[in-house]
Design an enzyme around this catalytic site. Structure first.
Site, PDB file in Angstrom:
ATOM      1  N   CYS A  28     -70.660  27.093  20.310  1.00  0.00           N
ATOM      2  CA  CYS A  28     -71.651  26.794  19.274  1.00  0.00           C
ATOM      3  C   CYS A  28     -72.959  26.337  19.904  1.00  0.00           C
ATOM      4  CB  CYS A  28     -71.109  25.742  18.314  1.00  0.00           C
ATOM      5  SG  CYS A  28     -72.281  25.336  17.007  1.00  0.00           S
ATOM      6  N   CYS A  49     -74.762  23.658  17.905  1.00  0.00           N
ATOM      7  CA  CYS A  49     -74.204  22.301  18.001  1.00  0.00           C
ATOM      8  C   CYS A  49     -74.522  21.686  19.366  1.00  0.00           C
ATOM      9  CB  CYS A  49     -72.691  22.311  17.849  1.00  0.00           C
ATOM     10  SG  CYS A  49     -72.050  23.452  16.633  1.00  0.00           S
ATOM     11  N   ASP A  50     -74.426  22.479  20.441  1.00  0.00           N
ATOM     12  CA  ASP A  50     -74.439  21.911  21.787  1.00  0.00           C
ATOM     13  C   ASP A  50     -75.676  22.242  22.621  1.00  0.00           C
ATOM     14  OD1 ASP A  50     -71.871  20.964  21.238  1.00  0.00           O
ATOM     15  OD2 ASP A  50     -70.948  22.828  21.905  1.00  0.00           O
TER      16      ASP A  50
END
Ligand code: FAD
Ligand code: NAP
Length: 324
Positions: free
Chosen positions: A142, A145-146
């Site tokens: 992701c 997300c990261d």
């Protein structure tokens, strides 16, 4: 709440659309939205993306998490009960249907007359050597997300995949990385033309055609190298990257119903004639869990609506039978 008329398992666009229709139909639906079910936050896959530009009603695009927050607020506004738990076991063999929540599998079951499964899908992994060691230490599924994590800042990064997700993730990562390689296993992208064009015209992106990842390597703590292989020449080489992001599709979340209803070869729930009907009356499926073709927020929402309308009809018939 031990018995409900209608229970929705899952909280993406399919689940929330079903909830909105059922709540407005005064069926008091109960939604189990999941607690990081399949590693995804409640709200589903859209919580892992940035701008959603193809959902009608948002001419300037809308952030994925903001959109799912709006779905949730709309479900609640009409009276959906939302439970922040994951359903870990479902028994469709007798009526009412029985189910259990994560951590409470040994207790008495919860029950429902009708169940809508809208558990969606989760990211596929490659399972190459080194993946477990460097998972979340240079490897992620992701980017949204990261990607902003310091270990990726101004470092060369790689994305695996050639679909819309890969195109989007690579574009997103160009904000942080010094360069983004996209590993495509054949000589063609699967991504839609608009996404493909954006990707190919980004000067920070280099597409490595006919290339697959073989092994993730690092210093023991963080990833710093990827062994890659050209599938045409058979040659292996090193690609020095500090981030590896998978965008190679998704696995439908059908574990709850394995052995109880028909699944296809890829594990997608087999519905009847493209409707949310399954082989079990009163058990409906909506969204990506049963759709390997379209897999869009709007098509998931559409099938959530269909499932809710069928569920309403089913409950009406059940109540008619009880009163006769
Ligand atoms: P999901 O969104 O998959 O949500 C299901 C959720 O239910 C799970 O995430 C989890 O929270 C919950 N759940 C799962 N199992 C359980 C359980 N056992 N108990 C309780 N809860 C559970 N589509 C577009 O139309 N436009 C886009 O721009 C777009 N961008 C995307 C970007 C990315 C990075 C990805 C991965 C997908 C994108 N998609 C986009 C596709 C879209 O997100 C999906 O088609 C859609 O979210 C599927 O909705 P769904 O309701 O089937 O389930
Ligand atoms: P996808 O369309 O299934 O694409 C998966 C990609 O990964 C393909 O290029 C595939 O290669 C590759 N791949 C699969 N397994 C691989 C492996 N083991 N090794 C290397 N490569 C592998 O999945 P997606 O990109 O996640 O998209 C899913 C759905 O969400 C689609 O319907 C998409 O349109 C939608 N989506 C939309 C948007 C948007 O509109 N903004 C953004 C993201 C996603 P092959 O092509 O060779 O099979």
């Amino acid at each position: 709440m031990s018995h409900s008329k209608v229970v929705i398992i899952g909280s993406g666009p399919a689940g929330h659309t079903a909830a909105i229709y059922l709540a407005r139909g005064e069926l008091s639906p109960v939604m189990y939205e999941g607690m990081l079910a399949n590693g995804i936050a409640a709200g589903g896959q859209l919580t892992t993306t940035t701008d959603v530009e193809n959902f009608p009603g948002f001419p300037d695009g809308v952030n994925g998490t903001e959109l799912t927050d709006k779905f949730r607020a709309q479900s609640e506004r009409f009276g959906t009960t939302i439970v922040s738990e994951t359903v870990s076991k479902l028994d469709l063999s007798s009526r009412p249907f029985k189910f259990w929540l994560e951590g409470a599998e040994d207790g008495a079951p919860l029950t429902a007359d009708c169940v809508i499964l809208a558990t969606g899908a989760s990211a596929r992994r490659l399972h190459i050597p080194g993946e477990e060691k460097y998972w979340q230490a240079g490897i992620s599924a992701c980017a949204v997300c990261d990607g902003a994590v310091p270990i990726y800042r101004n470092k060369p990064l790689a994305v695996v995949g050639g679909g819309d997700s890969a195109a989007e993730e690579a574009q997103f990562l160009t904000k942080y990385g010094s360069k983004v390689y996209v590993l495509v296993r054949r000589d063609k992208l699967r991504a839609s033309p608009i996404m493909a064009n954006r990707l190919l015209s980004n000067p920070k992106v280099e597409v490595l055609w006919n290339t697959v990842a073989e092994e993730a390597q690092g210093d023991g703590k963080l990833l710093n190298n990827l062994r890659v292989k050209n599938t045409v020449t058979g040659d292996s080489s090193d690609l020095q990257v500090n981030g590896l992001f998978y965008a190679i599709g998704h696995i439908p979340a059908t574990d709850l119903v394995k052995g109880q209803v028909e699944l296809d070869a890829e594990g997608y729930l087999q519905t009847i004639n493209g409707t949310p009907h399954t082989s079990i009356p009163g058990f409906f499926a909506a969204g990506d869990v049963q759709d390997k073709v379209y897999r869009q927020a709007i098509t998931s929402a559409g099938s959530g609506c269909q499932a809710a309308l069928l569920a309403m009809h089913y409950i009406e018939e059940l109540e008619d039978q009880k009163s006769n």
